[in-house]
Motif scaffolding. Structure first.
Motif, PDB file in Angstrom:
ATOM      1  N   ASP A 123     -54.908  14.634  26.521  1.00 41.62           N
ATOM      2  CA  ASP A 123     -53.872  13.810  25.886  1.00 41.62           C
ATOM      3  C   ASP A 123     -52.883  13.384  26.951  1.00 41.62           C
ATOM      4  OD1 ASP A 123     -51.922  12.530  24.453  1.00 41.62           O
ATOM      5  OD2 ASP A 123     -51.829  14.075  22.867  1.00 41.62           O
ATOM      6  N   ALA A 124     -52.936  12.127  27.295  1.00 40.15           N
ATOM      7  CA  ALA A 124     -52.136  11.632  28.425  1.00 40.15           C
ATOM      8  C   ALA A 124     -50.642  11.753  28.165  1.00 40.15           C
ATOM      9  CB  ALA A 124     -52.507  10.162  28.712  1.00 40.15           C
ATOM     10  N   ARG A 125     -50.269  11.693  26.913  1.00 37.96           N
ATOM     11  CA  ARG A 125     -48.842  11.784  26.587  1.00 37.96           C
ATOM     12  C   ARG A 125     -48.264  13.129  27.006  1.00 37.96           C
ATOM     13  NH1 ARG A 125     -49.047  10.433  20.283  1.00 37.96           N
ATOM     14  NH2 ARG A 125     -50.744  11.901  20.610  1.00 37.96           N
ATOM     15  N   LEU A 126     -49.142  14.183  27.040  1.00 37.88           N
ATOM     16  CA  LEU A 126     -48.673  15.521  27.357  1.00 37.88           C
ATOM     17  C   LEU A 126     -48.741  15.807  28.851  1.00 37.88           C
ATOM     18  CD1 LEU A 126     -50.422  17.393  24.384  1.00 37.88           C
ATOM     19  CD2 LEU A 126     -48.115  16.413  24.470  1.00 37.88           C
ATOM     20  N   ASP A 127     -49.354  14.879  29.608  1.00 33.96           N
ATOM     21  CA  ASP A 127     -49.507  15.079  31.066  1.00 33.96           C
ATOM     22  C   ASP A 127     -48.394  14.329  31.782  1.00 33.96           C
ATOM     23  OD1 ASP A 127     -50.295  14.853  33.820  1.00 33.96           O
ATOM     24  OD2 ASP A 127     -52.392  15.222  33.234  1.00 33.96           O
ATOM     25  N   PRO A 128     -47.518  15.035  32.507  1.00 34.20           N
ATOM     26  CA  PRO A 128     -46.382  14.359  33.165  1.00 34.20           C
ATOM     27  C   PRO A 128     -46.826  13.255  34.120  1.00 34.20           C
ATOM     28  CG  PRO A 128     -46.502  16.706  33.784  1.00 34.20           C
ATOM     29  CD  PRO A 128     -47.591  16.503  32.762  1.00 34.20           C
ATOM     30  N   SER A 129     -48.039  13.396  34.654  1.00 29.77           N
ATOM     31  CA  SER A 129     -48.484  12.361  35.616  1.00 29.77           C
ATOM     32  C   SER A 129     -48.827  11.040  34.914  1.00 29.77           C
ATOM     33  CB  SER A 129     -49.741  12.827  36.356  1.00 29.77           C
ATOM     34  OG  SER A 129     -49.459  13.983  37.078  1.00 29.77           O
ATOM     35  N   PHE A 130     -49.089  11.089  33.623  1.00 23.12           N
ATOM     36  CA  PHE A 130     -49.561   9.870  32.923  1.00 23.12           C
ATOM     37  C   PHE A 130     -48.723   9.456  31.737  1.00 23.12           C
ATOM     38  CE2 PHE A 130     -53.380  11.672  34.934  1.00 23.12           C
ATOM     39  CZ  PHE A 130     -53.784  10.588  35.720  1.00 23.12           C
ATOM     40  N   ALA A 131     -47.774  10.366  31.292  1.00 23.70           N
ATOM     41  CA  ALA A 131     -47.050  10.117  30.051  1.00 23.70           C
ATOM     42  C   ALA A 131     -46.378   8.737  30.044  1.00 23.70           C
ATOM     43  CB  ALA A 131     -46.030  11.229  29.831  1.00 23.70           C
ATOM     44  N   ASP A 132     -45.793   8.349  31.168  1.00 24.25           N
ATOM     45  CA  ASP A 132     -45.100   7.050  31.198  1.00 24.25           C
ATOM     46  C   ASP A 132     -45.955   5.921  31.793  1.00 24.25           C
ATOM     47  OD1 ASP A 132     -45.186   8.079  33.704  1.00 24.25           O
ATOM     48  OD2 ASP A 132     -43.095   7.619  34.233  1.00 24.25           O
ATOM     49  N   ASN A 133     -47.271   6.184  31.967  1.00 23.95           N
ATOM     50  CA  ASN A 133     -48.167   5.143  32.501  1.00 23.95           C
ATOM     51  C   ASN A 133     -48.244   3.990  31.518  1.00 23.95           C
ATOM     52  OD1 ASN A 133     -50.710   3.675  32.969  1.00 23.95           O
ATOM     53  ND2 ASN A 133     -51.132   5.254  34.522  1.00 23.95           N
ATOM     54  N   PRO A 134     -48.078   2.713  31.972  1.00 29.24           N
ATOM     55  CA  PRO A 134     -48.091   1.576  31.034  1.00 29.24           C
ATOM     56  C   PRO A 134     -49.379   1.481  30.230  1.00 29.24           C
ATOM     57  CG  PRO A 134     -48.110   0.834  33.346  1.00 29.24           C
ATOM     58  CD  PRO A 134     -47.819   2.309  33.355  1.00 29.24           C
ATOM     59  N   LEU A 135     -50.482   2.033  30.771  1.00 31.54           N
ATOM     60  CA  LEU A 135     -51.730   1.998  30.003  1.00 31.54           C
ATOM     61  C   LEU A 135     -51.692   3.011  28.849  1.00 31.54           C
ATOM     62  CD1 LEU A 135     -54.288   1.832  32.982  1.00 31.54           C
ATOM     63  CD2 LEU A 135     -53.490  -0.052  31.541  1.00 31.54           C
TER      64      LEU A 135
END
Lengths: 126, 786
Positions: B91-103
């Motif tokens: 779940d990308a929302r829970l991963d700090p590296s991807f949470a704010d990724n525009p995708l």
């Protein structure tokens, strides 16, 4: 008839004198130059003036012009006599007021008759 | 958000990726098939084959996504290629590296990601990845499946690469084949045996021989030797054997017999391959079909055989060597050597060249060689007997790759034309000389020549004209306008009149004055005629101008002299003639008879002298053309009557009767009356003088077609035949005795003739000695109609 003759050659004057005075019985005033003619003409009162053309100092044309300016001589008929008769010259002499042009050598036996003929015919006919 | 880091071996990785030639290519079924399978098997909405290059991830195959690429720094795959392991985000929302990724925050709202790296040639070039918009976790089985699919994708990429290489190879092979097939010659490798047993021979042997290459390989159906035209075979074998023995290559020409029986010329260049022991292993060669060339050569040969000169190629190398690679047979005729003799060495040709022309020839060739300009030269050639012939050569040079220059040219025997040229040159020199003489003469005589074009008005002046007109030749351009400007104003009309007349009569003849630039006046005499130019049929006027100033001055001097002389002669004559006339008239007294006789003689001679002077002057005027004539219509009857009237006294002296035959009334002639009378007087007085006493002189007039003929006839002594021819000459008299007796100047008839001719008539006579004389003359009649 009274003739004023202007001729520088003395021998021609002598022949002319015999022809006109002795043979024709004219009265002649013989002059050896234009100057002499001018000094004698008025007193002589000629009926005809006979002029040689080639003369030293004043030639015949100049002499005639000067004589014509003298009182009483303006209308006296003039005849030129010349040894040098080219056609153009003849016309020139007639234009200067001569009634005839005689060629030298002339025949002294008929000279008086010829002059008389010139005087008796109309002036315009030369 | 954390951007993916760049792998340590990025450069090699990118290189490996580029080598695949996959980026930015069209979708391919082989990859789409796999991604569709993954989509089904793993039940995932988005499946991509993603390739990571420098700036972006690009999708070679994609299922469930529109975009074909996204920036690398926001990519998930950029992270996935950093290790060999499967990269999975539940779940990308829970991963700090991807949470704010525009995708993640926007479309496609990535929650789940799983990427299996694709490794080709040890480089991770991209991934096979799954993407879902809701959180998820793969089972170990699913992870294994994904890995297997990734391996299948890798295999497809490798297969694709191989297929591509094979295609390229095939393409280049095809290209090579095409090239080989298009080579005009035949290449072969054969065994060194009498059969020329072929190990290889290219397919183009087929059109040459009519048999396929395969027939010849290992003498399967026939040997190559069998297609060589038999008469050439032995020569060929000997030459090849010799070349092999000497370890040279060979170049030979021979004929091949085609299957259809026709013969084809070929040129073969070959060489042997030797093994370590020096034994021949096989022969390699190249056979060129030169049939067309050979035919052309034959045509050229036939052609050149008929040329009067030599067609040749001359080649010169930087080391000074020279040769005639080709020369037509006529070379023998010109240089005495055959084309074969100079094929390799040109020296024999140069030996034939005239020693005096050798240096000039060499330098002209050298100039052509250096400048690569066309060579043209004329030179002499000596044959064995020392006979000299003139040659003209011209050739076009061509620079060859080996540094030599090859000329293609033609040499021609021009002896005949050269000789006529030399003769012409000599004639020209003579003409030039004559012209110079003429120029000198015309300069001395001050005669100039000119030429004018009636069409263009162009005017040409010879040097003397500039001198006559006082112009500087260097700074003056002649023109009609310039000429007109020099005319004396009084003579302009005269010149114009003569020019107008010239247009009709073709002849221009006028004397007139000119005014020079310095103001001096000169007399010139111009004569010209109109001619038609042979070259262009143009009408031109050619003329001469002579400075006659001195002549005119002399004439004027003469006129003056004559006038003076006539005056100087006439004055004394007047006195002599007058005096004699007076004396002889007898009116001054009578002379003794003897004196009288002398004086009459003197008078007669003085009269003759007067006549002589007049006649002389008349004659002078007539000769000079200065006698004026006033011509007008004259009544013939009146003129004859006048003449008779004038001469009557003279006739009486000689006891001669003058008779006029009555003339048709109204008859008129055209003349100057003075000169007509002069003529009549002359003829009548002659007739009277030569008549016997008591005889008659008759005067008549007769109308002719356009003239009136007037006759004077006597019954006198007649004119002696010997004298008749000279009668109209000046000072012509039958004899001196006669002159003494009859008087006269000897000019009378000459003057009559001149007068009549000047008035447009003719004069003549009929006479026989002792039978009298008839003189006649004609003058133009006045037409009664006019």
């Amino acid at each position: 008839m009274r003739i004023l003759h202007v001729e520088d050659d003395e021998d021609i004057r002598a022949v002319t004198e015999i022809a006109l005075v002795q043979l024709s019985g004219f009265q002649l005033c013989s002059c050896d130059s234009g100057a002499m003619a001018l000094s004698l003409a008025q007193a002589f009162q000629p009926d005809l003036m006979l002029l040689d053309v080639m003369m030293p100092q004043m030639d015949g044309l100049q002499t005639l012009a000067a004589l014509r300016r003298l009182p009483g001589l303006a209308a006296v008929p003039a005849v030129f006599m010349t040894a040098r008769l080219q056609d153009a010259e003849k016309q020139q002499y007639l234009n200067a007021g001569a009634i005839a042009v005689l060629e030298k050598p002339f025949d002294p036996l008929t000279l008086g008759q010829q002059l008389q003929q010139y005087l008796s015919r109309p002036a315009a006919d030369s | 958000m954390q951007a993916p880091i760049t792998p340590a071996n990025e450069a090699q990785r990118l290189q490996a990726l580029q080598a695949l030639k996959l980026l930015d290519t069209a979708a391919e079924p082989r990859f789409d098939r796999l991604t569709r399978l993954v989509q089904q098997c793993l039940d995932c909405p988005i499946v991509l084959i993603s390739l990571i290059d420098e700036q972006r991830q690009w999708f070679k195959s994609r299922q469930g996504l529109e975009a074909c690429e996204t920036p690398r720094d926001i990519s998930f795959c950029g992270h996935a290629i950093l290790t060999d392991q499967l990269f999975e985000i539940s779940d990308a929302r829970l991963d700090p590296s991807f949470a704010d990724n525009p995708l993640v925050t926007a479309a496609p709202f990535i929650r789940f990601y799983a990427g299996a790296p694709l490794t080709i040639n040890q480089q991770r070039i991209g991934t096979l990845c799954l993407i879902a918009p809701e959180p998820r976790q793969l089972t170990p089985q699913q992870r294994q499946n994904l890995r297997d699919f990734a391996d299948a994708v890798e295999q497809e990429i490798i297969d694709r690469l191989q297929e591509q290489a094979e295609q390229e190879l095939k393409a280049s092979r095809d290209q090579y084949q095409a090239l080989v097939n298009n080579i005009p010659g035949i290449t072969y490798r054969c065994q060194a045996d009498p059969n020329w047993t072929m190990l290889y021979i290219s397919g183009s042997i087929d059109p040459l021989s009519g048999y396929p290459a395969s027939d010849f390989i290992q003498n399967k159906l026939r040997s190559y030797a069998s297609v060589i035209y038999p008469p050439d075979r032995e020569r060929l074998e000997q030459a090849v054997a010799q070349a092999i023995a000497q370890r040279h290559s060979w170049t030979l020409q021979y004929r091949v017999q085609h299957r259809d029986g026709s013969l084809r010329w070929v040129e073969e260049r070959g060489q042997a391959e030797y093994d370590d022991t020096g034994q021949v292993r096989y022969l390699d060669g190249f056979i060129l079909d030169i049939n067309a060339e050979k035919q052309l050569k034959q045509q050229l040969l036939n052609l050149t055989a008929h040329l009067p000169g030599v067609v040749y190629q001359y080649q010169q190398w930087p080391d000074g060597r020279a040769a005639f690679p080709y020369a037509s047979a006529a070379l023998k005729r010109i240089y005495g050597v055959t084309p074969e003799q100079v094929k390799a060495d040109a020296t024999p040709v140069f030996a034939a060249i005239h020693e005096e022309d050798l240096a000039g020839l060499a330098s002209s060739i050298e100039h052509s060689r250096q400048q690569l300009l066309e060579w043209r030269h004329e030179y002499r050639v000596k044959d064995l007997n020392g006979k000299v012939a003139w040659m003209a050569g011209n050739a076009t040079p061509e620079a060859m790759p080996d540094g030599s220059v090859l000329w293609h040219g033609y040499i021609q025997d021009i002896t005949a034309s050269k000789q006529s040229f030399l003769a012409l040159q000599q004639a020209n020199q003579q003409l030039q000389l004559a012209r110079e003489r003429l120029d000198t003469a015309s300069e001395l005589a001050l005669i100039g020549f000119w030429q004018a074009s009636l069409k263009t008005g162009e005017l040409w002046w010879s040097p003397a004209i500039f001198q006559i007109f006082g112009f500087d030749e260097a700074n003056t351009t002649p023109s009609v306008a310039l000429f007109k400007s020099t005319l004396h104003p009084d003579d302009r009309q005269k010149v114009a009149l003569s020019e107008q007349q010239a247009l009709i009569s073709g002849i221009h003849d006028v004397s007139h004055r000119i005014i020079r630039p310095d103001g001096s006046i000169r007399w010139v005499h111009e004569r010209a005629r109109i001619v038609t130019d042979a070259d262009n049929q143009e009408r031109i006027m050619v003329g001469s101008v002579q400075d006659i100033t001195e002549r005119v001055q002399l004439q004027q001097l003469k006129d003056e002299f004559i006038a003076t002389v006539s005056h100087e002669l006439r004055t004394p004559l007047t006195v002599i003639k007058g005096a004699l006339s007076l004396v002889n008239s007898g009116q001054l007294g009578v002379l003794p008879a003897a004196s009288q006789k002398l004086l009459v003689a003197a008078q007669q001679n003085s009269e003759r002298l007067a006549h002589l002077i007049n006649d002389l002057l008349d004659m002078e005027k007539l000769v000079a053309g200065k006698m004026p004539f006033l011509r007008q219509p004259l009544q013939v009857q009146a003129q004859l009557a006048q003449a008779v009237h004038e001469l009557e006294p003279f006739a009486a002296q000689y006891q001669v009767q003058l008779e006029v035959t009555p003339v048709e009334s109204g008859l008129q002639l055209w003349a100057d009356s003075l000169r007509l009378q002069q003529t009549l007087a002359n003829l009548l007085s002659n007739a009277i003088k030569f008549s016997k006493p008591n005889s008659r002189v008759q005067l008549r007039a007769k109308p002719l077609a356009e003239h009136i003929r007037i006759e004077v006839e006597d019954n006198g002594l007649g004119i002696p035949e010997a004298f008749q021819a000279r009668i109209f000459e000046r000072f012509a008299q039958a004899d001196t005795e006669q002159r003494r007796q009859k008087g006269g100047t000897g000019l009378g008839l000459a003057i009559c003739k001149a007068l009549i001719e000047q008035m447009g008539g003719e004069i003549g006579f009929q006479s026989a000695a002792g039978q009298g004389t008839l003189f006649y003359f004609t003058l133009p009649a006045v037409n009664a109609d006019k």
